[in-house]
Design a protein around this motif. Structure first.
Motif, PDB file in Angstrom:
ATOM      1  N   GLN B 211      -1.566 -30.697  37.804  1.00  0.00           N
ATOM      2  CA  GLN B 211      -3.015 -31.588  37.698  1.00  0.00           C
ATOM      3  C   GLN B 211      -3.107 -32.582  37.567  1.00  0.00           C
ATOM      4  O   GLN B 211      -2.977 -33.590  37.001  1.00  0.00           O
ATOM      5  CB  GLN B 211      -3.936 -30.715  36.078  1.00  0.00           C
ATOM      6  N   LYS B 382      -3.800 -11.809  26.438  1.00  0.00           N
ATOM      7  CA  LYS B 382      -4.614 -12.896  26.256  1.00  0.00           C
ATOM      8  C   LYS B 382      -5.704 -12.191  26.228  1.00  0.00           C
ATOM      9  O   LYS B 382      -6.779 -12.807  25.256  1.00  0.00           O
ATOM     10  CB  LYS B 382      -4.693 -12.818  28.227  1.00  0.00           C
ATOM     11  N   HIS B 412      -6.591 -30.129  26.684  1.00  0.00           N
ATOM     12  CA  HIS B 412      -5.780 -29.440  27.843  1.00  0.00           C
ATOM     13  C   HIS B 412      -6.034 -27.748  27.246  1.00  0.00           C
ATOM     14  O   HIS B 412      -6.347 -26.968  28.425  1.00  0.00           O
ATOM     15  CB  HIS B 412      -4.605 -29.538  28.061  1.00  0.00           C
ATOM     16  N   ASN B 413      -5.435 -27.167  25.954  1.00  0.00           N
ATOM     17  CA  ASN B 413      -5.312 -25.483  25.476  1.00  0.00           C
ATOM     18  C   ASN B 413      -6.800 -25.051  25.544  1.00  0.00           C
ATOM     19  O   ASN B 413      -7.359 -24.256  26.069  1.00  0.00           O
ATOM     20  CB  ASN B 413      -4.615 -25.991  24.097  1.00  0.00           C
ATOM     21  N   HIS B 415      -9.352 -26.776  27.262  1.00  0.00           N
ATOM     22  CA  HIS B 415      -9.616 -25.747  28.407  1.00  0.00           C
ATOM     23  C   HIS B 415      -9.315 -24.663  29.000  1.00  0.00           C
ATOM     24  O   HIS B 415     -10.106 -24.033  29.636  1.00  0.00           O
ATOM     25  CB  HIS B 415      -8.977 -27.344  29.772  1.00  0.00           C
ATOM     26  N   SER B 416      -8.208 -24.393  29.086  1.00  0.00           N
ATOM     27  CA  SER B 416      -7.830 -23.267  28.914  1.00  0.00           C
ATOM     28  C   SER B 416      -8.249 -21.966  28.337  1.00  0.00           C
ATOM     29  O   SER B 416      -8.478 -20.990  28.345  1.00  0.00           O
ATOM     30  CB  SER B 416      -6.216 -23.503  29.410  1.00  0.00           C
ATOM     31  N   LYS B 419     -12.168 -21.854  29.927  1.00  0.00           N
ATOM     32  CA  LYS B 419     -11.905 -20.949  30.232  1.00  0.00           C
ATOM     33  C   LYS B 419     -11.758 -19.231  30.403  1.00  0.00           C
ATOM     34  O   LYS B 419     -12.729 -19.081  31.638  1.00  0.00           O
ATOM     35  CB  LYS B 419     -11.290 -21.648  31.171  1.00  0.00           C
ATOM     36  N   ASP B 420     -11.129 -18.660  29.807  1.00  0.00           N
ATOM     37  CA  ASP B 420     -10.791 -17.182  29.518  1.00  0.00           C
ATOM     38  C   ASP B 420     -12.178 -16.888  29.296  1.00  0.00           C
ATOM     39  O   ASP B 420     -12.566 -15.971  29.427  1.00  0.00           O
ATOM     40  CB  ASP B 420      -9.710 -17.142  28.903  1.00  0.00           C
TER      41      ASP B 420
END
Ligand code: SF4
Ligand code: SF4
Ligand code: SF4
Lengths: 420, 446
Positions: B211, B382, B412-413, B415-416, B419-420
């Motif tokens: 990124q 996940k 950051h985390n 974010h991910s 998103k999931d």
């Protein structure tokens, strides 16, 4: 150190109008002063994708596409990391080394300035380069670089076994070792970190992790018999050649020598251990209590302790005195032999002790202005920039390098002019 | 509140080499020894008080997104997770099986985010996250840690960064971003190794790796705001810390030492860190303490706080505010852990026309379920992670129903993780950092 007696200790003031430089270039980056104070240099931009180095108003003969890490070597030669057509090398006084690399970084200098080393990457392989000559052996990865005290040898932690992404068990078998002048040890470790080369250049000692939990020091590839909860960087005893490192036992730190406990005291932290020049004293930065920091000499901590940090410890040339910096909250302090100056600063730099032991001096900053302080007395000039002060060999004069009103100034003062 | 639609995703049970191989090497003797050694030498009074004080009242259960999202199945409750792990170890005096350790590691590493939301609801202030972190420490010492996060801890140990970024790749990336940014901001610099700058800017390794535009944006903001800043060219630039989450305290300490000593070497007044939550916890709380620093040796300023200062002092000229209504995610580590909730709202309101609050919010906000190293345990977990955060999906759906189109997440985390969640539950919202928005709306040279 280069021979300071050859420097000009007579002429009181020399000036270079560096403020004017910006009229000749697109932009001028931060300046660097030579150790003897005779030269001042900065990276300058001369157009799109074109850089040069301006030194005392003159640029190097050839520009480069990229230039960074401008640093003077101790003998006053100016080095920079330079790139043209995608290749990198070191330029010394404007002349690039013949050998070029994919990338170079981390310039290191030997004490007299003759030896210059960098880490280099070429085609995805890594090695050290000394005076333009790369190691014959190349490695998949390389970290934690070291240079011998005379500057003739280089060493690094190197990866000697490949492992794929997520291959955790292969990694844990040990894929790293250390190499000196490209010669890697036979033993492999899970990790290899900070290292030191013995004064006679025959031994290399490094922090290693032998599995995920056990740490020790390896000397020429042979780990100490005893392992510890953690270790920090080893050093060599200049007299006996033994290896000394901070080690962690039952949650506390102490110093060990060749794997055996050296200090009786246990601390919340011990690091940056250092021998006096005569090899008689061993000092370290320690935390005698949780969150309190000081210096310990031969295991005895100073009574004065500080809340945030103690750094930049330095011995006098005759080994009798020690100075260091301490930080408490926003304040930086200078501490000499355990006594704290009453002046406090927004920032301070590594102290210097005069050879006659009379003076401790440091570059300091208050409210964005830089000056020099000696024995807790602050020099009257407030400068836009300053470099570390240097005493002459008698200890009665001090060389000051500053920027004042856009002028670089090299000044030689009797120390008493500051101390009063 | 609308029930979020769920994507049909097959639950594939993937084996985790970190747990399988690790557990296969254990003997019951070794387990007993390690458990008792950690309990005796490393935990002390705090653990005992927690265990002795808990009255099993269950008040903490509804605090946990995993429990709420798994139909209040008690095994997902904070105390349920503790019962299946550390209590059993204590009760049995360490006499547990390798199979037990494998499951305990999975629970501790992938079913608790160490988010400390439950702590807000316990009348006795019992810190479940501390208990779960102790389980991770024991599992680390037994060599039974999920593979992906273990690999990340290895990366930290070798490179002092999270993503195996090599010594040359880091400065090279910065120089490349600097060159790119000069196209838009003539004369822009990313000053490397500038000793005596006010600020050292530090990031996490995914930035240079994947990124790099975030570094570009940060450089643009620093330049426009006229900040005297630098970035280190050597190790110590990465503030992240997955070793903290695997229980490898020694590597955590080593990584943090590199970070603080780099800042001290560069003589900066403070470290400004990018928009990351867990790294804040590591530099502001856990890592510094392990080294003997009761507070960060060099002050740490999270990006939220830094943007707050810049906007308060009108250092960033804004063309016009961001138009799409936004909602604000409160990352646990900087909000519950760092108290930046009001500053975060100040920044959001200064940048955006409409801010729609999620409920609950501030220190009561639900975690994203990615944090605490859970997302770093990788693909095998996940589905469990996104299913375990239906409550977050509901919060997002609700904010969207009230007009929010964009989620701002200064971590950051998160974010991910978000998103999931939005992909799994089909929630059509964008996710942005504060930095994305500032870069978009600030005045730039013509
Ligand atoms: S995930 Fe958060 S709320 Fe749930 S048990 Fe862990 S710390 Fe508590
Ligand atoms: S709220 Fe506190 S006392 Fe009650 S079950 Fe949870 S941890 Fe135990
Ligand atoms: S990733 Fe973000 S929300 Fe999730 S635990 Fe970390 S800080 Fe909390």
């Amino acid at each position: 150190m280069a021979d300071q007696n050859k420097w000009d200790w007579e002429i009181k003031e020399k000036k270079v109008p560096i403020g004017e430089w910006k009229e000749h270039f697109e932009w001028v980056e931060e300046p660097y002063a030579s150790p003897d104070g005779e030269k001042v240099a900065a990276v300058v931009n001369i157009g799109e994708g074109e850089f040069n180095v301006c030194i005392n108003g003159e640029t190097w003969e050839n520009p480069f596409e990229k230039i960074w890490y401008v640093r003077f070597s101790p003998d006053g030669r100016l080095t920079a990391l330079v790139s043209d057509t995608g290749e990198w090398t070191v330029a010394v006084d404007g002349v690039p080394w013949e050998n070029k690399f994919g990338y170079v970084w981390n310039t290191m200098f030997g004490p007299n300035g003759k030896n210059i080393a960098v880490a280099a990457q070429q085609d995805g392989e890594y090695c050290m380069v000394l005076n333009g000559e790369p190691w014959e052996e190349k490695f998949q990865n390389m970290t934690y670089f070291a240079m011998s005290q005379d500057g003739t040898k280089t060493a690094a932690a190197v990866q000697v076994e490949g492992f794929g992404e997520g291959e955790i068990h292969k990694f844990q078998q040990g894929c790293f070792t250390a190499a000196m002048d490209g010669q890697a040890w036979d033993n492999r470790f899970v990790n290899v970190w900070n290292m030191a080369i013995s004064p006679d250049n025959t031994k290399l000692a490094a922090e290693v992790r032998v599995n995920l939990y056990d740490y020790t020091i390896a000397v020429n590839g042979v780990p100490w018999e005893k392992t510890f909860g953690c270790v920090w960087q080893p050093i060599f005893n200049p007299k006996s050649g033994s290896v000394i490192a901070p080690v962690r036992v039952s949650g506390k730190w102490t110093l060990a020598e060749n794997g055996k406990f050296l200090w009786d005291g246990r601390f919340f932290q011990v690091w940056h251990q250092m021998f006096s020049p005569n090899g008689e004293k061993l000092a370290a930065i320690v935390a005698p209590k949780y969150g309190r920091w000081t210096v310990a000499v031969n295991g005895q901590p100073w009574t004065a302790t500080f809340s945030d940090m103690v750094t930049d410890m330095v011995f006098s040339q005759d080994s009798s005195r020690i100075a260091a910096l301490a930080k408490e909250g926003e304040q930086w302090k200078v501490v000499a032999d355990g006594s704290v100056w009453s002046n406090v600063f927004d920032m301070a730099w590594k102290p210097a002790i005069s050879s006659n032991n009379k003076y401790v001096a440091a570059k300091v900053e208050k409210k964005g202005k830089y000056t020099i302080a000696v024995n807790d007395r602050i020099w009257s000039k407030e400068c836009e920039a300053a470099w570390d002060p240097i005493f002459n060999s008698n200890g009665d004069k001090i060389l000051l390098r500053t920027v004042e009103n856009g002028q670089y100034v090299r000044r030689v003062l009797p120390v008493t002019e500051i101390t009063g | 509140m609308a029930e979020p639609a769920k994507k049909q995703e097959q639950e594939v049970k993937m084996t985790d080499e970190g747990l399988e191989v690790g557990a296969s090497r254990l003997t019951e003797d070794k387990i007993e020894k390690v458990i008792n050694q950690v309990l005796k030498a490393e935990t002390g009074a705090r653990l005992k008080t927690y265990v002795d004080t808990c009255v099993h009242c269950g008040l903490c259960s509804e605090a946990c997104h995993f429990y709420m999202s798994n139909d209040k199945d008690p095994k997902w409750s904070p105390v349920g997770k503790v019962k299946q792990t550390i209590w059993e170890m204590i009760n049995k005096k360490g006499k547990v099986t390798p199979e037990f350790i494998k499951r305990a590691s999975e629970i501790a590493s992938t079913e608790c985010n160490l988010c400390r939301r439950c702590l807000q609801f316990c009348p006795f202030g019992i810190d479940i996250a501390y208990l779960i972190a102790t389980v991770r420490r024991i599992c680390h010492k037994l060599g039974v840690t999920p593979r992906y996060i273990q690999d990340t801890a290895h990366s930290h140990s070798v490179t002092m960064n999270q993503m195996w970024v090599k010594g040359d790749e880091w400065p090279d990336t910065l120089q490349w971003q600097e060159e790119e940014a000069r196209g838009e901001f003539p004369g822009l610099r990313i000053p490397l190794e500038k000793e005596g700058a006010d600020v050292m800017y530090s990031v996490i390794a995914p930035e240079p790796k994947f990124q790099a535009q975030l570094i570009y944006q940060a450089a643009a903001i620093m330049n426009v705001a006229g900040v005297d800043w630098t970035m280190p060219a050597d190790m110590g630039w990465d503030n992240s810390d997955m070793a903290m989450f695997t229980g490898d305290n020694e590597i955590m300490g080593r990584v943090k030492r590199a970070h603080f000593e780099t800042a001290a070497r560069l003589r900066v007044k403070r470290i400004v860190m990018g928009e990351c939550g867990h790294a804040f916890r590591s530099v502001y709380d856990t890592g510094n303490r392990w080294l003997g620093w009761s507070r960060p040796a060099i002050p740490i300023v999270h990006a939220i706080d830094f943007y707050y200062e810049l906007l308060r002092d009108n250092k960033i000229p804004i063309k016009e505010k961001f138009k799409d209504p936004v909602t604000l995610h409160d990352p646990c580590n900087v909000i519950r852990g760092g108290g930046l909730m009001e500053k975060s709202r100040f920044v959001a309101n200064a940048l955006c026309e409409t801010v729609v609050e999620m409920h609950p919010n501030r220190e009561y906000n639900y975690c994203c379920a990615a944090g605490g190293g859970v997302i770093n345990c990788g693909p095998p977990y996940k589905l469990k992670r996104v299913k375990g955060n239906r409550v977050k999906a509901e919060q997002l759906m609700d904010a969207r129903a009230r007009g929010a189109k964009v989620i701002i997440s200064p971590c950051h985390n998160c974010h991910s993780g978000l998103k999931d969640i939005k992909n799994y539950y089909d929630i059509h919202m964008d996710i942005k950092f504060f930095g994305d928005i500032i870069y978009k709306i600030m005045e730039k040279p013509e």
